[in-house]
Every structure is written in C-alpha cells, then in structure tokens.
Design a protein around this motif. Structure first.
Motif, short mmCIF file in Angstrom:
data_model
loop_
_atom_site.label_atom_id
_atom_site.label_comp_id
_atom_site.label_asym_id
_atom_site.label_seq_id
_atom_site.Cartn_x
_atom_site.Cartn_y
_atom_site.Cartn_z
N GLN A 22 0.92 -1.27 -0.20
CA GLN A 22 0.15 -0.08 -0.06
C GLN A 22 1.01 1.29 -0.01
O GLN A 22 0.82 2.08 -0.61
CB GLN A 22 -1.14 -0.08 1.34
N GLY A 23 2.08 1.24 0.71
CA GLY A 23 2.78 2.67 0.95
C GLY A 23 3.50 2.59 -0.27
O GLY A 23 3.73 3.66 -0.75
N VAL A 24 4.09 1.49 -0.77
CA VAL A 24 4.90 1.56 -2.13
C VAL A 24 3.87 2.43 -3.25
O VAL A 24 4.41 3.22 -4.05
CB VAL A 24 5.68 0.36 -2.44
N LEU A 25 2.73 1.50 -3.49
CA LEU A 25 1.93 1.96 -4.50
C LEU A 25 1.36 3.62 -4.26
O LEU A 25 1.50 4.26 -5.32
CB LEU A 25 0.74 1.25 -4.58
N GLU A 26 1.24 3.92 -3.00
CA GLU A 26 0.81 5.30 -2.80
C GLU A 26 2.00 6.41 -3.21
O GLU A 26 1.68 7.36 -3.87
CB GLU A 26 0.32 5.66 -1.31
N ALA A 27 3.05 5.91 -2.77
CA ALA A 27 4.31 6.69 -2.94
C ALA A 27 4.41 6.81 -4.73
O ALA A 27 4.93 8.01 -5.23
CB ALA A 27 5.62 6.23 -2.55
N LEU A 28 4.23 5.78 -5.40
CA LEU A 28 4.58 5.50 -6.81
C LEU A 28 3.33 6.02 -7.82
O LEU A 28 3.62 6.38 -8.92
CB LEU A 28 4.90 4.16 -7.30
N ALA A 29 2.39 6.71 -6.84
CA ALA A 29 1.38 7.22 -7.84
C ALA A 29 1.51 8.47 -8.47
O ALA A 29 0.74 8.77 -9.42
CB ALA A 29 0.08 7.22 -6.79
N VAL A 37 12.39 7.97 -9.26
CA VAL A 37 12.40 6.56 -9.18
C VAL A 37 13.19 6.00 -10.56
O VAL A 37 14.25 5.28 -10.63
CB VAL A 37 11.36 5.91 -8.78
N ARG A 38 12.55 6.47 -11.86
CA ARG A 38 13.13 6.29 -12.93
C ARG A 38 14.65 6.77 -13.35
O ARG A 38 15.49 6.16 -13.91
CB ARG A 38 12.24 6.96 -13.96
N ARG A 66 11.27 12.71 0.64
CA ARG A 66 10.67 12.12 1.87
C ARG A 66 9.82 10.94 1.78
O ARG A 66 9.69 10.00 2.56
CB ARG A 66 10.22 13.29 2.85
N VAL A 67 8.59 11.33 0.91
CA VAL A 67 7.48 10.14 0.61
C VAL A 67 8.11 9.04 0.33
O VAL A 67 7.94 7.83 0.81
CB VAL A 67 6.41 10.91 -0.29
N LEU A 68 8.91 8.87 -0.62
CA LEU A 68 9.79 7.94 -1.34
C LEU A 68 10.55 7.39 -0.01
O LEU A 68 10.70 5.84 -0.22
CB LEU A 68 10.61 8.12 -2.48
N ARG A 69 11.05 8.00 0.61
CA ARG A 69 12.17 7.47 1.81
C ARG A 69 11.25 6.72 2.75
O ARG A 69 11.34 5.64 3.16
CB ARG A 69 12.89 8.46 2.35
N GLN A 70 10.15 7.29 3.25
CA GLN A 70 9.22 6.90 4.37
C GLN A 70 8.43 5.81 3.86
O GLN A 70 8.02 4.80 4.91
CB GLN A 70 8.52 7.90 4.85
N SER A 71 8.19 5.80 2.73
CA SER A 71 7.42 4.48 2.11
C SER A 71 8.30 3.21 1.87
O SER A 71 8.04 2.14 1.71
CB SER A 71 6.94 4.88 0.80
N GLY A 72 9.67 3.40 1.90
CA GLY A 72 10.63 2.40 1.56
C GLY A 72 11.31 2.30 0.17
O GLY A 72 11.88 1.26 -0.06
N THR A 81 28.58 16.66 1.91
CA THR A 81 27.20 17.39 2.33
C THR A 81 26.11 17.16 1.19
O THR A 81 24.96 17.78 1.32
CB THR A 81 27.84 19.01 2.05
N SER A 82 26.52 16.11 0.57
CA SER A 82 25.43 15.74 -0.64
C SER A 82 24.33 14.81 -0.15
O SER A 82 25.04 13.67 0.68
CB SER A 82 26.16 15.06 -1.93
N LYS A 83 23.32 14.89 -0.21
CA LYS A 83 22.27 13.72 0.15
C LYS A 83 22.00 12.85 -1.03
O LYS A 83 21.53 13.49 -2.04
CB LYS A 83 20.89 14.36 0.66
N MET A 84 22.52 11.57 -0.79
CA MET A 84 22.48 10.76 -1.89
C MET A 84 21.10 9.79 -1.86
O MET A 84 20.84 9.45 -0.94
CB MET A 84 23.71 10.03 -1.87
N ASN A 85 20.80 9.31 -2.97
CA ASN A 85 19.75 8.53 -3.18
C ASN A 85 19.88 7.21 -3.78
O ASN A 85 20.67 7.27 -4.88
CB ASN A 85 18.61 9.40 -3.78
N THR A 86 19.40 6.03 -3.33
CA THR A 86 19.55 4.75 -4.21
C THR A 86 18.30 3.96 -3.81
O THR A 86 17.46 4.19 -3.01
CB THR A 86 20.62 4.06 -3.48
#
Length: 119
Positions: A22-29, A37-38, A66-72, A81-86
């Motif tokens: 549910q959380g993942v689908l809501e984040a990716l909507a 993500v792409r 934040r939504v993508l992070r909190q949904s996992g 000083t750079s915030k990295m994303n994976t």
C-alpha cells in the motif's frame, strides 16, 4: 550534545519488514516520484538530490524524496554535504516482486510518449 554523524542525519527509513505494498503504491502514484525513481534506476550509481531533472520547487522536491524514503522505495544517506539516493531494490522485491521493474518500464514508456528521452 554530541556531534551527529552523517548516518544519523537521515533516520526515518522503514525496516524492510515494515515496507507495505500500500505504501509503495501510494508513493509511486505521483508522476514526479515516478520520475525520481526512473532516474535513479537508470543512473550508473547513486544520485545526489540536486542532480535530478524534476520541475518542482526545492521544498516540493524535498517532500517527494521524503515520501519515497518513508515508504521504503529509496534510501538516503549523506556523502559529505550531498544527500545521496539509492533504490531499495532488494527490499522492494521481497515485498512486491517485480513491481519496481514494471514501474520503471512503464515510466520509460510514459516518458517516450511525452516526448522525453528514453533515459
């Protein structure tokens, strides 16, 4: 007061067991989050927040990350000083096998239809 380490600065990642479909689908909507993500999926490595091609204000971009992070969906960490994303590919494939690959493929097709580059 003790100095905070870089790892302490981004703390609200859910444990793999707490990621829900549910959380993942809501984040990716949201199309902006799908674009994020792409872009990570096609990058040769992890991406700094300031390097994304998104057409929203910085504060709105912060909200989307934040939504993508909190949904996992993503993991964030600091490199200097750079915030990295994976992407949390392994964790997501445990919760919803194949979903991430399908979402990235669909986002690629959507970008092509909209006149954007394949990657």
């Amino acid at each position: 007061m003790t100095a905070r380490t870089a790892a302490d600065r981004v703390t609200d990642h859910p444990d793999a067991d707490d990621i829900t479909l549910q959380g993942v689908l809501e984040a990716l909507a949201d199309p902006v989050r799908r674009s994020i993500v792409r872009q990570i999926a096609h990058a040769p490595g992890d991406m700094a927040c300031g390097t994304f091609d998104i057409s929203v204000t910085r504060s709105t971009g912060t909200h989307h990350f934040r939504v993508l992070r909190q949904s996992g969906v993503i993991r964030q960490y600091y490199a200097g000083t750079s915030k990295m994303n994976t992407l949390r590919r392994d964790d997501l494939d445990l919760v919803c096998p194949g979903l991430l690959a399908a979402v990235v493929e669909a986002a690629d097709r959507e970008a092509v239809r909209a006149g954007g580059a394949r990657r």
